[in-house]
Design a protein around this motif. Structure first.
Motif, mmCIF file in Angstrom:
data_model
loop_
_atom_site.group_PDB
_atom_site.id
_atom_site.type_symbol
_atom_site.label_atom_id
_atom_site.label_comp_id
_atom_site.label_asym_id
_atom_site.label_seq_id
_atom_site.Cartn_x
_atom_site.Cartn_y
_atom_site.Cartn_z
ATOM 1 N N HIS A 241 0.789 -1.160 -0.020
ATOM 2 C CA HIS A 241 0.033 -0.161 0.099
ATOM 3 C C HIS A 241 0.941 1.106 -0.008
ATOM 4 O O HIS A 241 0.596 2.168 -0.449
ATOM 5 C CB HIS A 241 -0.909 0.148 1.129
ATOM 6 N N ARG A 242 2.216 1.152 0.569
ATOM 7 C CA ARG A 242 2.904 2.218 0.458
ATOM 8 C C ARG A 242 3.483 2.418 -0.773
ATOM 9 O O ARG A 242 3.456 3.878 -1.215
ATOM 10 C CB ARG A 242 3.942 2.180 1.366
ATOM 11 N N GLU A 243 3.657 1.506 -1.382
ATOM 12 C CA GLU A 243 4.075 1.637 -3.054
ATOM 13 C C GLU A 243 2.921 2.249 -3.795
ATOM 14 O O GLU A 243 3.161 3.120 -4.735
ATOM 15 C CB GLU A 243 4.503 0.164 -3.623
ATOM 16 N N LEU A 244 1.766 1.647 -3.518
ATOM 17 C CA LEU A 244 0.603 2.356 -4.197
ATOM 18 C C LEU A 244 0.408 3.823 -4.042
ATOM 19 O O LEU A 244 0.044 4.802 -4.855
ATOM 20 C CB LEU A 244 -0.976 1.421 -3.849
ATOM 21 N N ALA A 245 0.407 4.140 -2.694
ATOM 22 C CA ALA A 245 0.375 5.683 -2.465
ATOM 23 C C ALA A 245 1.275 6.523 -3.022
ATOM 24 O O ALA A 245 1.359 7.658 -3.602
ATOM 25 C CB ALA A 245 0.477 5.646 -0.931
ATOM 26 N N GLU A 246 2.679 6.041 -3.147
ATOM 27 C CA GLU A 246 3.830 6.910 -3.812
ATOM 28 C C GLU A 246 3.616 6.766 -5.028
ATOM 29 O O GLU A 246 3.799 8.205 -5.835
ATOM 30 C CB GLU A 246 5.264 6.214 -3.288
ATOM 31 N N GLU A 247 2.970 5.724 -5.754
ATOM 32 C CA GLU A 247 2.648 5.774 -7.119
ATOM 33 C C GLU A 247 1.598 6.908 -7.573
ATOM 34 O O GLU A 247 1.493 7.530 -8.477
ATOM 35 C CB GLU A 247 2.386 4.433 -7.711
ATOM 36 N N THR A 248 0.547 6.763 -6.514
ATOM 37 C CA THR A 248 -0.774 7.454 -6.723
ATOM 38 C C THR A 248 -0.387 9.079 -6.759
ATOM 39 O O THR A 248 -0.721 9.923 -7.491
ATOM 40 C CB THR A 248 -1.724 7.220 -5.905
ATOM 41 N N LEU A 249 0.393 9.439 -5.626
ATOM 42 C CA LEU A 249 0.616 10.888 -5.562
ATOM 43 C C LEU A 249 1.535 11.349 -6.594
ATOM 44 O O LEU A 249 1.684 12.558 -7.156
ATOM 45 C CB LEU A 249 1.479 10.957 -4.236
ATOM 46 N N GLU A 250 2.438 10.285 -7.140
ATOM 47 C CA GLU A 250 3.346 10.993 -8.138
ATOM 48 C C GLU A 250 2.774 11.179 -9.434
ATOM 49 O O GLU A 250 2.779 11.991 -10.192
ATOM 50 C CB GLU A 250 4.615 9.989 -8.466
ATOM 51 N N SER A 251 1.508 10.301 -9.853
ATOM 52 C CA SER A 251 0.734 10.401 -10.826
ATOM 53 C C SER A 251 -0.135 11.443 -10.708
ATOM 54 O O SER A 251 -0.397 12.468 -11.703
ATOM 55 C CB SER A 251 -0.128 9.085 -11.010
ATOM 56 N N GLY A 252 -0.525 11.915 -9.491
ATOM 57 C CA GLY A 252 -1.169 13.183 -9.459
ATOM 58 C C GLY A 252 -0.306 14.429 -9.863
ATOM 59 O O GLY A 252 -0.878 15.427 -10.382
ATOM 60 N N ARG A 253 0.764 14.512 -9.480
ATOM 61 C CA ARG A 253 1.768 15.622 -9.868
ATOM 62 C C ARG A 253 2.028 15.735 -11.301
ATOM 63 O O ARG A 253 2.159 16.685 -11.707
ATOM 64 C CB ARG A 253 3.379 15.366 -9.145
ATOM 65 N N ARG A 254 1.837 14.325 -11.931
ATOM 66 C CA ARG A 254 2.069 14.411 -13.468
ATOM 67 C C ARG A 254 0.631 14.630 -14.232
ATOM 68 O O ARG A 254 0.572 14.388 -15.336
ATOM 69 C CB ARG A 254 2.705 13.147 -13.908
ATOM 70 N N GLY A 255 -0.391 14.718 -13.425
ATOM 71 C CA GLY A 255 -1.757 15.123 -14.156
ATOM 72 C C GLY A 255 -2.351 13.692 -14.554
ATOM 73 O O GLY A 255 -3.214 14.087 -15.262
ATOM 74 N N LYS A 256 -2.045 12.796 -14.026
ATOM 75 C CA LYS A 256 -2.471 11.298 -14.342
ATOM 76 C C LYS A 256 -3.249 10.734 -12.941
ATOM 77 O O LYS A 256 -3.161 9.191 -13.076
ATOM 78 C CB LYS A 256 -1.463 10.666 -14.896
ATOM 79 N N LEU A 257 -3.868 11.242 -12.224
ATOM 80 C CA LEU A 257 -4.186 10.895 -11.044
ATOM 81 C C LEU A 257 -5.327 9.833 -11.393
ATOM 82 O O LEU A 257 -5.202 8.727 -10.774
ATOM 83 C CB LEU A 257 -4.779 11.937 -9.978
ATOM 84 N N LEU A 258 -6.342 10.101 -12.078
ATOM 85 C CA LEU A 258 -7.363 9.051 -12.381
ATOM 86 C C LEU A 258 -6.970 7.856 -13.215
ATOM 87 O O LEU A 258 -7.552 6.917 -12.774
ATOM 88 C CB LEU A 258 -8.455 10.073 -13.336
ATOM 89 N N SER A 259 -5.838 7.944 -13.960
ATOM 90 C CA SER A 259 -5.415 6.706 -14.702
ATOM 91 C C SER A 259 -4.980 5.864 -13.553
ATOM 92 O O SER A 259 -4.874 4.675 -13.449
ATOM 93 C CB SER A 259 -4.412 7.015 -15.438
ATOM 94 N N ALA A 260 -4.234 6.511 -12.431
ATOM 95 C CA ALA A 260 -3.536 5.631 -11.277
ATOM 96 C C ALA A 260 -4.458 4.979 -10.362
ATOM 97 O O ALA A 260 -4.455 3.852 -10.023
ATOM 98 C CB ALA A 260 -2.762 6.514 -10.462
ATOM 99 N N LEU A 261 -5.671 5.584 -10.311
ATOM 100 C CA LEU A 261 -7.014 5.170 -9.416
ATOM 101 C C LEU A 261 -7.595 3.937 -10.128
ATOM 102 O O LEU A 261 -8.348 3.221 -9.443
ATOM 103 C CB LEU A 261 -7.710 6.211 -8.987
ATOM 104 N N SER A 262 -7.626 4.047 -11.553
ATOM 105 C CA SER A 262 -8.445 3.208 -12.403
ATOM 106 C C SER A 262 -8.123 1.740 -12.003
ATOM 107 O O SER A 262 -6.831 1.373 -12.098
ATOM 108 C CB SER A 262 -8.211 3.329 -13.951
ATOM 109 N N GLY A 263 -9.175 0.708 -11.656
ATOM 110 C CA GLY A 263 -8.621 -0.412 -11.263
ATOM 111 C C GLY A 263 -8.778 -0.674 -9.896
ATOM 112 O O GLY A 263 -8.819 -1.792 -9.411
ATOM 113 N N ARG A 264 -8.118 0.548 -9.386
ATOM 114 C CA ARG A 264 -8.272 0.218 -7.742
ATOM 115 C C ARG A 264 -9.173 0.752 -7.009
ATOM 116 O O ARG A 264 -9.297 0.678 -5.845
ATOM 117 C CB ARG A 264 -6.677 0.655 -7.160
#
Length: 315
Positions: free
Chosen positions: A204-227
């Motif tokens: 879950h920590r890895e997912l959190a880091e990936e999600t926050l980084e995706s948000g910084r790159r404007g791709k938050l929704l893509s990171a949330l998709s499926g999870r």
């Protein structure tokens, strides 16, 4: 459980040494063996009250973390009763306007505050899976208040009450019930196999880091998709409710004005995951935002169905 227990009742000293080596079953047996003496001390200091039961439960959790501090394995009984006595004295100090002298003990006041002990216990790899398995056995309401109180910085009763949308009195009642059940479950499950809590938290920590980084790159929704469920409910600190689409809009706005989020902590169970982040204000506006944010996520079969965002009063 250690092999030497197969031949009959073990001495306290044998159980202590095995517990200090990471044998959870021996630690559970020690607590069960001395529970009556611990309760007697609490009743003598606090009388027949709910506070006495709370003190025994709190002391048991402290003992779980602090068993390595026992210098004389033959004196574990007096040590456990000392822990109870100091927890009781800490309760009395909170109620009395006249400060009481600090007791001379190896168990410091920092340990007796009851706030960080379970979190520190998780760092002892031989015991953390045991504790988290016990937490999973709590009801959702009891599990959430316990996770917030002992494993995050939103630990005040007021913060927990706001996050759980319930009165402070209910929070106190749930925490008492959770402590009681947690100790009972720990004592009854010491020799069972437990899930790997470290692996779950790391994932879950890895997912959190990936999600926050995706948000910084404007791709938050893509990171949330499926999870995350597409219908997931998002509750903001202002109590505003939106869908997950608005998360990207808010993230983009924060990025545009120089606000950043830094992951500090992840607390994970099967049905609740909490991210703690620091909110970093722009250099030219250092008080723009609160110091931190909690992402309290409710999961159903591994997918987030609800997110509650909250700014603790103190991080």
């Amino acid at each position: 459980m250690a092999d030497f227990l197969a031949g009959g009742a073990a001495q306290d000293s044998e159980l202590v040494r095995a517990a200090q080596a990471g044998d959870a079953a021996c630690l559970g047996l020690l607590l069960a063996r001395h529970q009556a003496g611990m309760r007697a001390v609490a009743l003598a200091v606090l009388g027949h009250s709910q506070d006495a039961e709370d003190a025994v439960q709190e002391a048991a959790l402290i003992a779980l973390r602090s068993i390595g501090d026992v210098k004389d394995p033959n004196a574990v009984g007096p040590w456990l009763r000392m822990v109870v006595r100091n927890v009781c004295r800490a309760q009395l100090r909170k109620k009395s306007p006249v400060p009481m002298a600090e007791p001379m003990t190896a168990v410091t006041s920092e340990r007796l505050d009851g706030l960080s002990d379970p979190a520190e216990l998780l760092e002892q790899h031989a015991l953390r899976d045991w504790v988290w398995s016990a937490l999973e056995d709590l009801s959702p309401n009891l599990r959430l208040v316990t996770m917030l109180r002992y494993f995050t910085d939103a630990r005040s009763y007021d913060d927990i009450a706001t996050l759980c949308a319930t009165p402070v009195g209910t929070v106190r009642s749930r925490l008492h019930k959770a402590r009681s059940q947690l100790v009972d479950v720990l004592l009854g499950s010491a020799d069972q196999a437990h899930d790997d809590a470290t692996a779950l938290r790391a994932a879950h920590r890895e997912l959190a880091e990936e999600t926050l980084e995706s948000g910084r790159r404007g791709k938050l929704l893509s990171a949330l998709s499926g999870r995350w469920s597409p219908e997931a409910d998002v509750i903001w600190p202002t109590s505003k409710r939106t869908g997950i689409d608005y998360l990207q809009t808010a993230y983009d706005h924060n990025e545009s004005i120089g606000v950043r989020q830094q992951l500090l902590n992840v607390v994970a169970s099967r049905e609740v995951v909490i991210w703690e982040t620091a909110l970093l204000s722009p250099p030219d506006d250092p008080f723009h935002c609160p110091p931190g944010c909690l992402w309290v996520q409710s999961l159903d079969r591994g997918r987030v169905t609800k997110l509650r965002l909250y700014h603790p009063r103190a991080l």
